[in-house]
Design a protein around this motif. Sequence first.
Motif, PDB file in Angstrom:
ATOM      1  N   ALA A 168       0.899  -1.261   0.053  1.00  0.00           N
ATOM      2  CA  ALA A 168      -0.191  -0.001  -0.021  1.00  0.00           C
ATOM      3  C   ALA A 168       1.037   1.447   0.102  1.00  0.00           C
ATOM      4  O   ALA A 168       0.781   2.134  -0.665  1.00  0.00           O
ATOM      5  CB  ALA A 168      -1.009   0.045   1.125  1.00  0.00           C
ATOM      6  N   ASN A 169       1.873   1.421   0.654  1.00  0.00           N
ATOM      7  CA  ASN A 169       2.786   2.552   0.693  1.00  0.00           C
ATOM      8  C   ASN A 169       3.564   2.591  -0.510  1.00  0.00           C
ATOM      9  O   ASN A 169       3.788   3.773  -1.174  1.00  0.00           O
ATOM     10  CB  ASN A 169       3.868   2.262   2.137  1.00  0.00           C
ATOM     11  N   ARG A 170       3.861   1.556  -0.933  1.00  0.00           N
ATOM     12  CA  ARG A 170       4.610   1.836  -2.424  1.00  0.00           C
ATOM     13  C   ARG A 170       3.705   2.051  -3.484  1.00  0.00           C
ATOM     14  O   ARG A 170       3.879   3.193  -4.276  1.00  0.00           O
ATOM     15  CB  ARG A 170       5.155   0.291  -2.849  1.00  0.00           C
ATOM     16  N   ALA A 171       2.344   1.638  -3.381  1.00  0.00           N
ATOM     17  CA  ALA A 171       1.156   2.334  -4.104  1.00  0.00           C
ATOM     18  C   ALA A 171       1.284   3.834  -4.142  1.00  0.00           C
ATOM     19  O   ALA A 171       1.068   4.439  -5.076  1.00  0.00           O
ATOM     20  CB  ALA A 171       0.073   1.591  -3.973  1.00  0.00           C
ATOM     21  N   ILE A 172       1.053   4.041  -2.741  1.00  0.00           N
ATOM     22  CA  ILE A 172       0.897   5.572  -2.416  1.00  0.00           C
ATOM     23  C   ILE A 172       2.195   6.521  -3.196  1.00  0.00           C
ATOM     24  O   ILE A 172       1.850   7.536  -3.604  1.00  0.00           O
ATOM     25  CB  ILE A 172       0.650   5.923  -1.055  1.00  0.00           C
ATOM     26  N   GLY A 173       3.398   5.773  -2.863  1.00  0.00           N
ATOM     27  CA  GLY A 173       4.566   6.606  -3.506  1.00  0.00           C
ATOM     28  C   GLY A 173       4.425   6.805  -4.983  1.00  0.00           C
ATOM     29  O   GLY A 173       4.807   7.748  -5.582  1.00  0.00           O
ATOM     30  N   VAL A 174       4.013   5.690  -5.572  1.00  0.00           N
ATOM     31  CA  VAL A 174       3.965   5.661  -7.042  1.00  0.00           C
ATOM     32  C   VAL A 174       2.684   6.773  -7.498  1.00  0.00           C
ATOM     33  O   VAL A 174       3.150   7.614  -8.447  1.00  0.00           O
ATOM     34  CB  VAL A 174       3.489   4.266  -7.611  1.00  0.00           C
ATOM     35  N   MET A 175       1.678   6.685  -6.686  1.00  0.00           N
ATOM     36  CA  MET A 175       0.728   7.489  -6.859  1.00  0.00           C
ATOM     37  C   MET A 175       1.088   9.005  -6.933  1.00  0.00           C
ATOM     38  O   MET A 175       0.765  10.004  -7.706  1.00  0.00           O
ATOM     39  CB  MET A 175      -0.539   7.286  -6.150  1.00  0.00           C
ATOM     40  N   LEU A 176       1.820   9.430  -5.749  1.00  0.00           N
ATOM     41  CA  LEU A 176       2.375  10.867  -5.431  1.00  0.00           C
ATOM     42  C   LEU A 176       3.275  11.100  -6.827  1.00  0.00           C
ATOM     43  O   LEU A 176       3.189  12.570  -7.150  1.00  0.00           O
ATOM     44  CB  LEU A 176       2.933  11.047  -4.287  1.00  0.00           C
ATOM     45  N   ILE A 177       4.187  10.330  -7.059  1.00  0.00           N
ATOM     46  CA  ILE A 177       5.140  10.907  -8.070  1.00  0.00           C
ATOM     47  C   ILE A 177       4.187  11.071  -9.573  1.00  0.00           C
ATOM     48  O   ILE A 177       4.504  11.896 -10.311  1.00  0.00           O
ATOM     49  CB  ILE A 177       6.103   9.722  -8.285  1.00  0.00           C
ATOM     50  N   THR A 178       3.401  10.107  -9.544  1.00  0.00           N
ATOM     51  CA  THR A 178       2.461  10.325 -10.909  1.00  0.00           C
ATOM     52  C   THR A 178       1.774  11.582 -10.677  1.00  0.00           C
ATOM     53  O   THR A 178       1.544  12.353 -11.794  1.00  0.00           O
ATOM     54  CB  THR A 178       1.453   8.988 -11.144  1.00  0.00           C
ATOM     55  N   VAL A 179       1.236  12.025  -9.595  1.00  0.00           N
ATOM     56  CA  VAL A 179       0.304  13.169  -9.352  1.00  0.00           C
ATOM     57  C   VAL A 179       1.257  14.411  -9.947  1.00  0.00           C
ATOM     58  O   VAL A 179       0.781  15.258 -10.609  1.00  0.00           O
ATOM     59  CB  VAL A 179      -0.241  13.345  -8.161  1.00  0.00           C
ATOM     60  N   ALA A 180       2.474  14.248  -9.586  1.00  0.00           N
ATOM     61  CA  ALA A 180       3.533  15.427  -9.718  1.00  0.00           C
ATOM     62  C   ALA A 180       3.671  15.670 -11.205  1.00  0.00           C
ATOM     63  O   ALA A 180       3.548  16.634 -11.734  1.00  0.00           O
ATOM     64  CB  ALA A 180       4.641  15.246  -8.884  1.00  0.00           C
ATOM     65  N   VAL A 181       3.994  14.520 -11.767  1.00  0.00           N
ATOM     66  CA  VAL A 181       4.237  14.370 -13.329  1.00  0.00           C
ATOM     67  C   VAL A 181       3.142  14.778 -14.076  1.00  0.00           C
ATOM     68  O   VAL A 181       3.216  15.496 -15.144  1.00  0.00           O
ATOM     69  CB  VAL A 181       4.796  13.091 -13.778  1.00  0.00           C
ATOM     70  N   LEU A 182       1.864  14.394 -13.546  1.00  0.00           N
ATOM     71  CA  LEU A 182       0.614  14.779 -14.499  1.00  0.00           C
ATOM     72  C   LEU A 182       0.128  16.224 -14.416  1.00  0.00           C
ATOM     73  O   LEU A 182      -0.305  16.531 -15.201  1.00  0.00           O
ATOM     74  CB  LEU A 182      -0.415  13.706 -14.147  1.00  0.00           C
ATOM     75  N   LEU A 183       0.382  16.661 -13.162  1.00  0.00           N
ATOM     76  CA  LEU A 183       0.135  17.945 -12.993  1.00  0.00           C
ATOM     77  C   LEU A 183       0.751  19.047 -13.786  1.00  0.00           C
ATOM     78  O   LEU A 183       0.485  20.056 -14.279  1.00  0.00           O
ATOM     79  CB  LEU A 183       0.361  18.359 -11.157  1.00  0.00           C
ATOM     80  N   VAL A 184       2.344  18.659 -13.563  1.00  0.00           N
ATOM     81  CA  VAL A 184       3.207  19.577 -14.577  1.00  0.00           C
ATOM     82  C   VAL A 184       2.713  19.486 -16.008  1.00  0.00           C
ATOM     83  O   VAL A 184       2.715  20.526 -16.635  1.00  0.00           O
ATOM     84  CB  VAL A 184       4.658  18.973 -14.251  1.00  0.00           C
ATOM     85  N   GLY A 185       2.497  18.137 -16.405  1.00  0.00           N
ATOM     86  CA  GLY A 185       1.984  17.928 -17.608  1.00  0.00           C
ATOM     87  C   GLY A 185       0.822  18.547 -18.202  1.00  0.00           C
ATOM     88  O   GLY A 185       0.751  19.254 -19.156  1.00  0.00           O
ATOM     89  N   PHE A 186      -0.173  18.414 -17.396  1.00  0.00           N
ATOM     90  CA  PHE A 186      -1.432  19.048 -17.719  1.00  0.00           C
ATOM     91  C   PHE A 186      -1.519  20.563 -17.772  1.00  0.00           C
ATOM     92  O   PHE A 186      -1.895  21.234 -18.512  1.00  0.00           O
ATOM     93  CB  PHE A 186      -2.448  18.578 -16.626  1.00  0.00           C
ATOM     94  N   THR A 187      -0.660  20.964 -16.714  1.00  0.00           N
ATOM     95  CA  THR A 187      -0.833  22.544 -16.691  1.00  0.00           C
ATOM     96  C   THR A 187      -0.017  23.251 -17.804  1.00  0.00           C
ATOM     97  O   THR A 187      -0.232  23.894 -18.638  1.00  0.00           O
ATOM     98  CB  THR A 187      -0.080  23.031 -15.548  1.00  0.00           C
ATOM     99  N   TRP A 188       1.138  22.593 -18.145  1.00  0.00           N
ATOM    100  CA  TRP A 188       1.881  22.945 -19.418  1.00  0.00           C
ATOM    101  C   TRP A 188       1.226  22.748 -20.737  1.00  0.00           C
ATOM    102  O   TRP A 188       0.978  23.652 -21.751  1.00  0.00           O
ATOM    103  CB  TRP A 188       3.222  22.117 -19.698  1.00  0.00           C
ATOM    104  N   PHE A 189       0.329  21.443 -20.578  1.00  0.00           N
ATOM    105  CA  PHE A 189      -0.484  21.531 -21.958  1.00  0.00           C
ATOM    106  C   PHE A 189      -1.485  22.590 -22.047  1.00  0.00           C
ATOM    107  O   PHE A 189      -1.938  22.889 -23.189  1.00  0.00           O
ATOM    108  CB  PHE A 189      -1.058  20.022 -21.956  1.00  0.00           C
ATOM    109  N   ILE A 223      -6.482  16.812  -4.818  1.00  0.00           N
ATOM    110  CA  ILE A 223      -5.781  16.498  -6.146  1.00  0.00           C
ATOM    111  C   ILE A 223      -6.963  16.321  -7.312  1.00  0.00           C
ATOM    112  O   ILE A 223      -6.806  16.881  -8.462  1.00  0.00           O
ATOM    113  CB  ILE A 223      -5.146  15.165  -6.154  1.00  0.00           C
ATOM    114  N   ALA A 224      -7.934  15.252  -7.172  1.00  0.00           N
ATOM    115  CA  ALA A 224      -8.996  15.022  -8.038  1.00  0.00           C
ATOM    116  C   ALA A 224      -9.634  16.470  -8.728  1.00  0.00           C
ATOM    117  O   ALA A 224      -9.879  16.620  -9.848  1.00  0.00           O
ATOM    118  CB  ALA A 224     -10.292  14.240  -7.193  1.00  0.00           C
TER     119      ALA A 224
END
Length: 225
Positions: free
Chosen positions: A43-64, A140-141
């Motif tokens: 569960a902790n690993r999944a949360i870690g992956v989620m947070l990294i993905t959130v950061a990447v997607l937020l940067v990507g969505f904002t730029w786009f 986030i949502a």
Amino acid sequence: MIHYLTRQTGRILGFILLLIAYLINSSELSLATKYAKTNPALANRAIGVMLITVAVLLVGFTWFYKRQLKRNNPRQFGHYKLTIRRLSRVLFAFFIMLVVQIFWSQLILHHILPMPSNQSALDSQIQLLPFWNNVYGVLIAPVFEEYLFRGFFFNFFFAKNTRWSNLLGVIVSGLIFGYMHTLSFSVTTLLYASLGWVLAGSYLYFKDIRYNIALHFLNNLWSII
């Protein structure tokens, strides 16, 4: 005609891909929730992956999003200073959303309408992993959903600043927003669609997606208080 169809197909595929990216990110939280009690390490690993993905997607969505506005922005979307008048209009829009939800809750309370199945599932997830589900739902949502269902949606499919384009964009945006929260067409879909219509109208009125994110944030925060 061929050029138009090609362009529209590309926009539809692009929107679907952005939506899939968001759904994959939210599924990482679902995975963490599923194993929160039985396998905390996973569960902790999944949360870690989620947070990294959130950061990447937020940067990507904002730029786009900003890139789109630079290319074509007939409605003059951008950043507008917060004023007392704008703040009062945000609070008024929030009040409308509250009225819709209170009215709907009364219909459920009096057994006129059933409890939304997705709300029951969400409540179960929050009980299993309260902190991260609340953080995701409130902070986030709203950002992802406003970029998707208001920002990208209007820029992709209803870019013309005309009365009919705006009206149709609000209606379709709200319906898709409602459907994505129920994954079926039912009376409950209209609840979420009505909230989507308020948010879509607010986006066209304020012309600043940050106000929409704040409004969506207030609505989701209210639901967990």
